[in-house]
Design a protein around this motif. Structure first.
Motif, PDB file in Angstrom:
ATOM      1  N   LYS A  60       9.531  -1.355  -1.366  1.00  0.00           N
ATOM      2  CA  LYS A  60       8.348  -0.497  -1.484  1.00  0.00           C
ATOM      3  C   LYS A  60       7.086  -1.348  -1.470  1.00  0.00           C
ATOM      4  O   LYS A  60       7.017  -2.399  -2.125  1.00  0.00           O
ATOM      5  N   ALA A  61       6.088  -0.870  -0.731  1.00  0.00           N
ATOM      6  CA  ALA A  61       4.799  -1.549  -0.702  1.00  0.00           C
ATOM      7  C   ALA A  61       4.113  -1.446  -2.058  1.00  0.00           C
ATOM      8  O   ALA A  61       4.341  -0.507  -2.826  1.00  0.00           O
ATOM      9  N   ALA A  87      -0.549  -2.780   5.794  1.00  0.00           N
ATOM     10  CA  ALA A  87       0.268  -1.974   4.892  1.00  0.00           C
ATOM     11  C   ALA A  87       0.344  -2.533   3.473  1.00  0.00           C
ATOM     12  O   ALA A  87       0.816  -1.856   2.561  1.00  0.00           O
ATOM     13  N   ASN A  88      -0.105  -3.775   3.268  1.00  0.00           N
ATOM     14  CA  ASN A  88       0.059  -4.443   1.970  1.00  0.00           C
ATOM     15  C   ASN A  88       1.500  -4.267   1.485  1.00  0.00           C
ATOM     16  O   ASN A  88       1.755  -3.911   0.340  1.00  0.00           O
ATOM     17  N   SER A 121      -1.901   2.344   1.500  1.00  0.00           N
ATOM     18  CA  SER A 121      -2.188   1.458   2.629  1.00  0.00           C
ATOM     19  C   SER A 121      -1.174   1.706   3.737  1.00  0.00           C
ATOM     20  O   SER A 121      -0.028   2.066   3.469  1.00  0.00           O
ATOM     21  N   THR A 122      -1.589   1.484   4.969  1.00  0.00           N
ATOM     22  CA  THR A 122      -0.682   1.632   6.105  1.00  0.00           C
ATOM     23  C   THR A 122      -1.122   0.699   7.219  1.00  0.00           C
ATOM     24  O   THR A 122      -2.318   0.418   7.383  1.00  0.00           O
ATOM     25  N   ASP A 127       1.276  -9.003   6.031  1.00  0.00           N
ATOM     26  CA  ASP A 127      -0.004  -9.721   5.993  1.00  0.00           C
ATOM     27  C   ASP A 127      -0.770  -9.368   4.718  1.00  0.00           C
ATOM     28  O   ASP A 127      -0.708  -8.238   4.231  1.00  0.00           O
ATOM     29  N   PHE A 128      -1.519 -10.330   4.195  1.00  0.00           N
ATOM     30  CA  PHE A 128      -2.347 -10.064   3.022  1.00  0.00           C
ATOM     31  C   PHE A 128      -3.578  -9.257   3.414  1.00  0.00           C
ATOM     32  O   PHE A 128      -4.123  -9.411   4.519  1.00  0.00           O
ATOM     33  N   LEU A 129      -4.018  -8.398   2.522  1.00  0.00           N
ATOM     34  CA  LEU A 129      -5.247  -7.638   2.753  1.00  0.00           C
ATOM     35  C   LEU A 129      -6.453  -8.573   2.751  1.00  0.00           C
ATOM     36  O   LEU A 129      -6.539  -9.481   1.914  1.00  0.00           O
TER      37      LEU A 129
END
Length: 406
Positions: A60-61, A87-88, A121-122, A127-129
């Motif tokens: 899960k994100a 998507a974080n 987020s999507t 990748d990091f935000l």
């Protein structure tokens, strides 16, 4: 559709409900410098009861975990912050920290209590935000939402990823002279397979209700809408459906309003689910699979999913080939109670198989049906009373080309 419910598509969506405001802007999360909308805030002037349904993926994100945590706490919710382009997900401890930072920034900028915001987020996984870009943008859009901006359309656009168009709708009905509104916005086009899909759906209503009741109603609506679609059979890390109710209509959810509210909520969920399948990545067809007469509802669902996710079936649809033999092959491995000699199959009412016997003289009619952008396949198993409806899509060369790299 009930005559007492007014339903419209391509609306302002989440801001149609009384007391809800939204704004969106570009934080250039994708790093392309194209000013594409990618960050939005939805805000309610009154505290909301909230409910949510989430992915069943074991991975899960971070935003999903935050939403689950906030809803478990059971406190009032004032809004949510959402972004596309990233998507974080699968981002470890840094992702958890960034998700919390996003919702706390939105809370602070909107003057909302601690623990009263949700976050979604999507986009690209792993990748990091870019928080240096996101934080100031969240502050800006949250402030505008607090000031009363009704940018529902912009909000619905800021959550899109590979989607080709926004997805919104609104249902209204009257109770003793007062109007209840349910507005929705969603995104989703690929990695679409319950439970649920790479999809976000946000639903607002101005009815007054308890969170526990909303949760039951939302779960039931999702079961037959967002959880009854498939494009490619993949289950996402970020799937989220959120429902917020702020009571600003002056109507309470009770015995008088329950039936219409439940019907209107399902209409909103079902419309958004249909829009997701219809916007599937590079698809050309939407196919409704109706399985009836199964030994149980579970058997009916297993049969419909075996067919809707079969690569052989999906590619035959793309090739305008009805090929009912592939349907039979797929339902045969559904782990359901089956007698192949009594099954009926039809395409838009044109029989292909009756009592297990082919009807080859109808082949020209089958091909004409499958050449259409939308059609329905009905399958009667003659085993019991179980039934299920699944919306699926075809599979094209363009889907493979689109997804072979990011």
């Amino acid at each position: 559709m009930s005559s007492s419910i007014t339903f419209k598509t391509d609306t302002e969506g989440v801001t149609d409900s009384e007391g809800f405001f939204a704004s969106a802007d570009s934080a250039d999360i994708r790093g392309k410098g194209d000013e594409r909308l990618d960050t939005g805030v939805l805000y309610s002037i009154a505290p909301c009861a909230a409910a949510g349904v989430f992915t069943k993926n074991a991975v899960k994100a971070a935003p999903v975990l935050d939403c689950e945590r906030v809803l478990r706490a059971g406190g009032p919710v004032f809004g949510l912050v959402a972004n596309s382009g990233n998507a974080n997900a699968c981002t470890g401890n840094q992702g958890i920290s960034d998700s919390l930072s996003m919702l706390q920034t939105a809370e602070s900028a909107s003057g909302s209590p601690k623990g009263s915001f949700l976050v979604c987020s999507t986009g690209r996984i792993g990748d990091f935000l870019p928080m240096d870009k996101i934080t100031p943008t969240v502050k800006s859009v949250a402030s505008r939402a607090l000031d009363g901006e009704k940018e529902g359309t912009k909000f619905s656009e800021c959550i899109l990823t590979s989607d080709t168009r926004k997805k919104t709708c609104t249902a209204t009905f009257a109770v003793e002279g007062n109007t209840v509104t349910i507005g929705g916005a969603a995104k989703g086009a690929g990695m679409i397979q319950p439970n649920m899909a790479t999809m976000l759906a946000f639903i607002t209503t101005d009815i007054a209700a308890e969170s526990t009741v909303l949760q039951d109603l939302l779960k039931e609506s999702v079961k037959h809408s967002f959880n009854a679609i498939t494009v490619d059979g993949d289950m996402s890390t970020n799937d989220t459906v959120l429902l917020l109710a702020n009571g600003q209509s002056g109507v309470s959810l009770d015995e008088t309003s329950m039936k219409r509210f439940q019907e209107a909520l399902f209409q909103v969920c079902d419309c958004l689910a249909d829009k997701i399948v219809a916007d599937g990545e590079r698809i050309t067809k939407v196919v409704e699979i109706l399985v009836a007469g199964a030994a149980s509802d579970q058997d009916a669902e297993s049969i419909s999913r075996s067919i809707g996710n079969s690569l052989l079936v999906k590619t035959s649809w793309y090739g305008n080939d009805p090929n009912w033999g592939r349907l039979m092959e797929a339902l045969g491995y559904a782990n359901a109670q089956i007698d192949q000699y009594i099954i009926d199959i039809s395409y838009d009412g044109v029989p292909a198989l009756v009592g297990g016997d082919p009807v080859p003289e109808n082949k020209p009619k089958w091909k004409k049906v499958v050449s259409k952008p939308r059609f329905t396949i009905r399958i009667n198993m003659h085993q019991g009373d179980g039934n299920f409806r699944l919306r699926a899509s075809d599979l094209t060369e363009d889907y493979v080309d689109f997804n072979k790299s990011e």
